[in-house]
Design an enzyme around this catalytic site. Sequence first.
Site, PDB file in Angstrom:
ATOM      1  CG  ASN A  35      -1.702   1.233   1.431  1.00 51.88           C
ATOM      2  OD1 ASN A  35      -1.776   2.072   0.528  1.00 51.88           O
ATOM      3  ND2 ASN A  35      -2.300   1.381   2.608  1.00 51.88           N
ATOM      4  CE  LYS A  94      -0.022   3.072   4.892  1.00 51.51           C
ATOM      5  NZ  LYS A  94       0.120   3.150   6.335  1.00 51.51           N
ATOM      6  CG  HIS A 103      -5.681   1.844   5.365  1.00 47.07           C
ATOM      7  ND1 HIS A 103      -5.222   2.730   6.311  1.00 47.07           N
ATOM      8  CD2 HIS A 103      -4.681   0.962   5.141  1.00 47.07           C
ATOM      9  CE1 HIS A 103      -3.968   2.382   6.636  1.00 47.07           C
ATOM     10  NE2 HIS A 103      -3.624   1.331   5.935  1.00 47.07           N
ATOM     11  CD  GLU A 146      -2.714   5.304   7.025  1.00 48.60           C
ATOM     12  OE1 GLU A 146      -2.720   5.396   5.785  1.00 48.60           O
ATOM     13  OE2 GLU A 146      -1.778   4.756   7.660  1.00 48.60           O
ATOM     14  CB  SER A 162       5.614  -2.162  11.794  1.00 48.24           C
ATOM     15  OG  SER A 162       5.278  -0.816  12.111  1.00 48.24           O
TER      16      SER A 162
HETATM   17  P1  13P Z   1       3.388   0.190   7.519  1.00 42.56           P
HETATM   18  O1  13P Z   1       3.825  -1.129   6.914  1.00 42.56           O
HETATM   19  O2  13P Z   1       4.153   1.353   6.968  1.00 42.56           O
HETATM   20  O3  13P Z   1       3.330   0.115   8.995  1.00 42.56           O
HETATM   21  O4  13P Z   1       1.878   0.425   7.022  1.00 42.56           O
HETATM   22  C1  13P Z   1       0.945  -0.589   7.180  1.00 42.56           C
HETATM   23  C2  13P Z   1      -0.283  -0.228   6.447  1.00 42.56           C
HETATM   24  O5  13P Z   1      -1.039   0.636   6.867  1.00 42.56           O
HETATM   25  C3  13P Z   1      -0.562  -0.921   5.185  1.00 42.56           C
HETATM   26  O6  13P Z   1      -1.856  -0.675   4.735  1.00 42.56           O
END
Ligand code: 13P
Length: 249
Positions: free
Chosen positions: A11, A13, A94, A96, A212
């Site tokens: 992802n 983002k 998600h 976020e 992570s």
């Molecule tokens: P990270 O791997 O950067 O922690 O992000 C996880 C995530 O939100 C994937 O959708």
Amino acid sequence: MTGRRKLIAGNWKMNGLKGQLGEVSAIAALAGPRSEIDVALFLPATLIAAAAPLASTVLIGAQDCHQAEAGAFTGNLSAAMLAEAGAGCTLVGHSERRQYQHESNADVAAKAAQAHKHGLSVVLCVGETLDTREQGDEIAHGFVSDQLVASLPEGADAGWLTIAYEPVWAIGTGKVASPAQVAAMHAALRATLVKALGAATGNAMRILYGGSVSGDNAADLLHTDNVDGALVGGASLTAEKFAPIIAAA
Ligand code: 13P
């Protein structure tokens, strides 16, 4: 043997300009010979049309779609638009987007159904905040199970729907959930899926872990019971960092 193919998904983002399309090609080259797993990249919508022809071995996806067919929703993108641009899949729900765009479980279910209507496969995200986790494992399992049931779209089927468990406290923090925490949550979510959708569908549906994930912890996480793949943020932005995660699967 579970019969569930592993899915390693990145992802990106709100990261990635055309200058990073070389990473998409490099990730596609990595994924190429590994036909025993699936690889997907959820890209910024602006890169989908350019990335799709570069990446025949990788499913190119969007990070969200609107639940309506079309209309007066300034700034949003419909499932039909994303499919036409070359997306084969999309994320929905998600954390976020749940947090910053105030998306509800009902919104997430409607988005998933709308994406499926336009032929996109869907990765539906769920997960608890640190606050909920600190109330204890049982509370966290109950919270995420309820969130999952309330976010499941009508006609949910393992052929097109995958679940991603992403604890909010593990996203972008470097604080990965332990294999024991992941195993317990995924077992709870498996039981929830079986109860909600029946044994055949509930046992066939993939449950990814996200938060992570890196080359250092991927092998342990991916060999945990009921972990059918990973949803990777930061470590999916370059082929160099993504390669060991794909290899671990
Ligand atoms: P990270 O791997 O950067 O922690 O992000 C996880 C995530 O939100 C994937 O959708």
